[in-house]
Write a protein that holds these residues in place. Structure first.
Motif, PDB file in Angstrom:
ATOM      1  N   VAL A 223     -43.652 -29.999   5.123  1.00  0.00           N
ATOM      2  CA  VAL A 223     -43.238 -29.855   3.585  1.00  0.00           C
ATOM      3  C   VAL A 223     -42.651 -31.154   2.995  1.00  0.00           C
ATOM      4  CG1 VAL A 223     -42.042 -28.570   1.939  1.00  0.00           C
ATOM      5  CG2 VAL A 223     -43.469 -27.383   3.657  1.00  0.00           C
ATOM      6  N   LEU A 224     -41.408 -31.378   3.852  1.00  0.00           N
ATOM      7  CA  LEU A 224     -40.808 -32.807   3.291  1.00  0.00           C
ATOM      8  C   LEU A 224     -41.420 -34.058   3.253  1.00  0.00           C
ATOM      9  CD1 LEU A 224     -37.349 -31.951   5.526  1.00  0.00           C
ATOM     10  CD2 LEU A 224     -37.848 -31.595   2.976  1.00  0.00           C
ATOM     11  N   VAL A 225     -42.317 -34.181   4.311  1.00  0.00           N
ATOM     12  CA  VAL A 225     -43.063 -35.475   4.379  1.00  0.00           C
ATOM     13  C   VAL A 225     -44.007 -35.389   3.257  1.00  0.00           C
ATOM     14  CG1 VAL A 225     -44.686 -36.538   5.527  1.00  0.00           C
ATOM     15  CG2 VAL A 225     -42.700 -35.929   6.717  1.00  0.00           C
ATOM     16  N   GLY A 226     -44.672 -34.331   3.137  1.00  0.00           N
ATOM     17  CA  GLY A 226     -45.612 -34.175   1.933  1.00  0.00           C
ATOM     18  C   GLY A 226     -45.030 -34.419   0.615  1.00  0.00           C
ATOM     19  N   PHE A 227     -43.820 -33.916   0.381  1.00  0.00           N
ATOM     20  CA  PHE A 227     -43.029 -34.214  -0.826  1.00  0.00           C
ATOM     21  C   PHE A 227     -42.503 -35.725  -0.894  1.00  0.00           C
ATOM     22  CE2 PHE A 227     -39.143 -34.884  -3.118  1.00  0.00           C
ATOM     23  CZ  PHE A 227     -39.542 -34.496  -4.649  1.00  0.00           C
ATOM     24  N   ALA A 228     -42.099 -36.273   0.086  1.00  0.00           N
ATOM     25  CA  ALA A 228     -42.003 -37.726   0.160  1.00  0.00           C
ATOM     26  C   ALA A 228     -43.085 -38.721  -0.308  1.00  0.00           C
ATOM     27  CB  ALA A 228     -41.306 -38.168   1.577  1.00  0.00           C
ATOM     28  N   MET A 229     -44.297 -38.290   0.312  1.00  0.00           N
ATOM     29  CA  MET A 229     -45.581 -38.674   0.114  1.00  0.00           C
ATOM     30  C   MET A 229     -46.023 -38.542  -1.262  1.00  0.00           C
ATOM     31  SD  MET A 229     -47.858 -38.195   3.653  1.00  0.00           S
ATOM     32  CE  MET A 229     -47.274 -38.921   5.027  1.00  0.00           C
ATOM     33  N   ALA A 230     -45.849 -37.384  -1.804  1.00  0.00           N
ATOM     34  CA  ALA A 230     -46.262 -37.361  -3.452  1.00  0.00           C
ATOM     35  C   ALA A 230     -45.239 -38.080  -4.379  1.00  0.00           C
ATOM     36  CB  ALA A 230     -46.327 -35.583  -3.738  1.00  0.00           C
ATOM     37  N   SER A 231     -44.168 -38.249  -3.828  1.00  0.00           N
ATOM     38  CA  SER A 231     -43.228 -38.988  -4.885  1.00  0.00           C
ATOM     39  C   SER A 231     -43.295 -40.277  -4.714  1.00  0.00           C
ATOM     40  CB  SER A 231     -41.833 -38.322  -4.706  1.00  0.00           C
ATOM     41  OG  SER A 231     -41.385 -38.897  -3.353  1.00  0.00           O
ATOM     42  N   SER A 232     -44.075 -40.639  -3.729  1.00  0.00           N
ATOM     43  CA  SER A 232     -44.146 -42.289  -3.566  1.00  0.00           C
ATOM     44  C   SER A 232     -45.311 -42.930  -3.625  1.00  0.00           C
ATOM     45  CB  SER A 232     -43.522 -42.573  -2.028  1.00  0.00           C
ATOM     46  OG  SER A 232     -42.328 -42.239  -1.877  1.00  0.00           O
ATOM     47  N   THR A 233     -46.349 -42.423  -4.360  1.00  0.00           N
ATOM     48  CA  THR A 233     -47.901 -42.711  -4.564  1.00  0.00           C
ATOM     49  C   THR A 233     -47.890 -43.559  -5.981  1.00  0.00           C
ATOM     50  OG1 THR A 233     -48.466 -40.500  -5.273  1.00  0.00           O
ATOM     51  CG2 THR A 233     -48.848 -41.209  -2.781  1.00  0.00           C
ATOM     52  N   ALA A 234     -46.904 -43.250  -6.746  1.00  0.00           N
ATOM     53  CA  ALA A 234     -47.109 -43.832  -8.198  1.00  0.00           C
ATOM     54  C   ALA A 234     -45.852 -44.091  -8.723  1.00  0.00           C
ATOM     55  CB  ALA A 234     -48.272 -43.071  -8.974  1.00  0.00           C
ATOM     56  N   PHE A 235     -45.837 -45.213  -9.263  1.00  0.00           N
ATOM     57  CA  PHE A 235     -44.346 -45.535  -9.981  1.00  0.00           C
ATOM     58  C   PHE A 235     -44.360 -46.174 -11.409  1.00  0.00           C
ATOM     59  CE2 PHE A 235     -43.167 -45.062  -5.719  1.00  0.00           C
ATOM     60  CZ  PHE A 235     -41.922 -44.690  -5.799  1.00  0.00           C
ATOM     61  N   ARG A 236     -43.577 -45.744 -12.485  1.00  0.00           N
ATOM     62  CA  ARG A 236     -43.697 -46.268 -13.822  1.00  0.00           C
ATOM     63  C   ARG A 236     -42.605 -47.512 -13.790  1.00  0.00           C
ATOM     64  NH1 ARG A 236     -45.306 -44.005 -18.244  1.00  0.00           N
ATOM     65  NH2 ARG A 236     -47.222 -43.395 -16.833  1.00  0.00           N
ATOM     66  N   VAL A 237     -42.898 -48.462 -14.300  1.00  0.00           N
ATOM     67  CA  VAL A 237     -42.017 -49.609 -14.436  1.00  0.00           C
ATOM     68  C   VAL A 237     -41.857 -49.969 -15.990  1.00  0.00           C
ATOM     69  CG1 VAL A 237     -41.444 -52.090 -13.971  1.00  0.00           C
ATOM     70  CG2 VAL A 237     -42.700 -50.789 -12.223  1.00  0.00           C
ATOM     71  N   ARG A 238     -40.419 -49.703 -16.352  1.00  0.00           N
ATOM     72  CA  ARG A 238     -40.363 -50.085 -17.735  1.00  0.00           C
ATOM     73  C   ARG A 238     -39.296 -51.065 -18.005  1.00  0.00           C
ATOM     74  NH1 ARG A 238     -41.091 -47.572 -22.955  1.00  0.00           N
ATOM     75  NH2 ARG A 238     -39.059 -48.083 -24.450  1.00  0.00           N
ATOM     76  N   ILE A 239     -39.572 -52.098 -18.830  1.00  0.00           N
ATOM     77  CA  ILE A 239     -38.483 -53.168 -19.150  1.00  0.00           C
ATOM     78  C   ILE A 239     -38.185 -53.121 -20.730  1.00  0.00           C
ATOM     79  CG2 ILE A 239     -38.202 -55.793 -19.115  1.00  0.00           C
ATOM     80  CD1 ILE A 239     -40.060 -55.687 -17.045  1.00  0.00           C
ATOM     81  N   SER A 240     -37.050 -52.901 -21.040  1.00  0.00           N
ATOM     82  CA  SER A 240     -36.745 -52.734 -22.262  1.00  0.00           C
ATOM     83  C   SER A 240     -35.273 -53.392 -22.251  1.00  0.00           C
ATOM     84  CB  SER A 240     -36.632 -51.377 -22.642  1.00  0.00           C
ATOM     85  OG  SER A 240     -35.841 -50.626 -22.281  1.00  0.00           O
ATOM     86  N   ALA A 241     -34.534 -52.955 -23.466  1.00  0.00           N
ATOM     87  CA  ALA A 241     -33.340 -53.738 -23.772  1.00  0.00           C
ATOM     88  C   ALA A 241     -32.357 -52.858 -22.930  1.00  0.00           C
ATOM     89  CB  ALA A 241     -32.970 -53.507 -25.533  1.00  0.00           C
ATOM     90  N   ALA A 242     -32.949 -51.641 -22.571  1.00  0.00           N
ATOM     91  CA  ALA A 242     -31.772 -51.140 -21.754  1.00  0.00           C
ATOM     92  C   ALA A 242     -31.779 -51.319 -20.355  1.00  0.00           C
ATOM     93  CB  ALA A 242     -32.297 -49.326 -21.669  1.00  0.00           C
ATOM     94  N   GLY A 243     -32.903 -52.527 -19.824  1.00  0.00           N
ATOM     95  CA  GLY A 243     -32.915 -53.115 -18.605  1.00  0.00           C
ATOM     96  C   GLY A 243     -34.199 -52.578 -17.956  1.00  0.00           C
ATOM     97  N   VAL A 244     -34.120 -52.708 -16.694  1.00  0.00           N
ATOM     98  CA  VAL A 244     -35.252 -52.466 -15.778  1.00  0.00           C
ATOM     99  C   VAL A 244     -35.370 -50.891 -15.311  1.00  0.00           C
ATOM    100  CG1 VAL A 244     -36.967 -53.211 -13.896  1.00  0.00           C
ATOM    101  CG2 VAL A 244     -35.551 -54.868 -15.365  1.00  0.00           C
ATOM    102  N   HIS A 245     -36.270 -50.253 -15.314  1.00  0.00           N
ATOM    103  CA  HIS A 245     -36.250 -48.892 -14.749  1.00  0.00           C
ATOM    104  C   HIS A 245     -37.726 -48.726 -14.018  1.00  0.00           C
ATOM    105  CE1 HIS A 245     -36.177 -44.085 -15.617  1.00  0.00           C
ATOM    106  NE2 HIS A 245     -35.666 -44.575 -14.564  1.00  0.00           N
ATOM    107  N   ILE A 246     -37.293 -48.312 -13.014  1.00  0.00           N
ATOM    108  CA  ILE A 246     -38.353 -48.279 -11.722  1.00  0.00           C
ATOM    109  C   ILE A 246     -38.302 -46.894 -11.346  1.00  0.00           C
ATOM    110  CG2 ILE A 246     -39.600 -49.018  -9.669  1.00  0.00           C
ATOM    111  CD1 ILE A 246     -37.881 -51.500  -9.980  1.00  0.00           C
TER     112      ILE A 246
END
Length: 351
Positions: A223-246
């Motif tokens: 279960v723990l590995v499954g959650f870790a995998m699910a949370s690590s397959t897609a990321f959003r990168v946003r750059i704005s005046a607030a800085g960099v958010h990954i």
């Protein structure tokens, strides 16, 4: 292929495949000689109270082949297949791990039968702890030797000039701008993750079917590995005046980097297995961390704390152009603030 890369791959073949084959062959020879001397069924599992798991003695042969040879060779072949034009410290480390893994199981399997020789009942087998201690010590020694047998080579194909020629975009006074990109895991990485999760599920099902009390431990790990995998397959990168958010699309893991903390930004080439040992939210042996989901171009951001973050997103040069513009405007604002402060505190300032 450069001479350094060829040299590194040859050394990796030695420690990642050839040595495990030799160690497994030696271990199998010893196992086959010990099989007639041990009870059948033999002890295959120990707890603090002694041997508490039993199976046909011949299972040790299959365990040696599957664990001592199959896993190290599969790991090594994966590294070689995914690092055709790149190499790094993590690939070198995985080669040493392959030797360590094979050595540990060769000694642990043979030692487990060695302590049962001459017994009529495997339940009388002594503690496995000394065997595991010896196996760990020798495996560590051989794994360390495998590390030093490999050259310290770092080879990364150049796909750009690191973004040095990328000019910041033009921003008017008060104009707002943002850049958003999504990083998704490569097919090869997804296959590895799915295979790993499937293996854990299969082990849990087998243990449950056999009535083994440890099934809940592997279920929890799954279960723990499954959650870790699910949370690590897609990321959003946003750059704005607030800085960099990954940030993972599930919300975790991630990082926020304000503009006033960023000291440098560039594009780099990433080889996931060679540099980070895999895919997902990774921590490299060189100190870098971030969303490593495929090979190729990536955004790299350095901070004033000495940390370096990466994100393998398409359009990394566009991200660099936007971020450099925002950093330039931030620096200009800071300079104006500092000048105003100096003017107010100057000799002609009003009392």
């Amino acid at each position: 292929m450069t001479s350094d890369l060829r040299r590194a791959r040859r050394a990796f073949l030695l420690v990642g495949i050839l040595i495990p084959v030799v160690l497994t062959a030696a271990g199998l020879a010893l196992l086959l000689n010990l099989l007639p001397l041990v009870p059948d069924p033999a002890a295959t599992h120990w707890s603090t109270s002694g041997a508490d798991g039993f199976a046909p003695a011949g299972v040790y042969v299959w365990m040696q082949l599957g664990l001592g040879l199959g896993i190290p060779v599969a790991l090594s072949l994966t590294v070689l297949a995914t690092t055709r034009d790149s190499w790094g410290i993590t690939a070198r480390f995985l080669g040493a791990i392959a030797t360590w893994f094979s050595a540990f199981f060769a000694i642990a399997m043979a030692g487990s039968l060695w302590i049962q020789r001459g017994l009529t009942d495997a339940a009388d087998a002594p503690s496995i702890v000394p065997v595991l201690g010896i196996a760990l010590a020798i495996a560590l020694l051989l794994g360390t030797g495998a590390w030093f047998l490999q050259p310290a080579v770092r080879v990364l194909p150049s796909i750009s000039d690191g973004g040095a020629s990328v000019r910041p975009i033009s921003l008017r006074q008060g104009e707002r701008v943002a850049w958003v990109g999504t990083a998704t895991i490569a097919r090869g990485g997804l296959i590895v993750l799915v295979f790993t999760l499937s293996l854990l599920v299969s082990i849990t099902i087998v243990l449950l079917a056999l009535g083994r009390g440890e099934w809940w431990i592997t279920a929890l790990v799954t279960v723990l590995v499954g959650f870790a995998m699910a949370s690590s397959t897609a990321f959003r990168v946003r750059i704005s005046a607030a800085g960099v958010h990954i940030r993972s699309l599930l919300g975790w893991p991630g990082v926020r980097l304000p503009l006033d903390r960023i000291t440098d930004v560039q594009t780099v080439h990433i080889a996931p297995l060679a540099e980070f040992g895999g895919w997902g939210w990774r921590f490299g042996l060189d100190g870098r961390r971030g969303a490593v989901l495929r090979a190729g171009e990536a955004l790299q951001v350095s901070t004033d704390g000495g940390r370096v973050y990466v994100a393998t997103v398409d359009g990394a040069e566009d991200a660099v152009a936007v971020l450099r513009a925002l950093l330039a405007r931030e620096a200009g604002a800071d300079a104006m603030t500092e000048a105003a402060r100096d003017e107010q505190s100057g000799p002609n300032a009003e009392e």
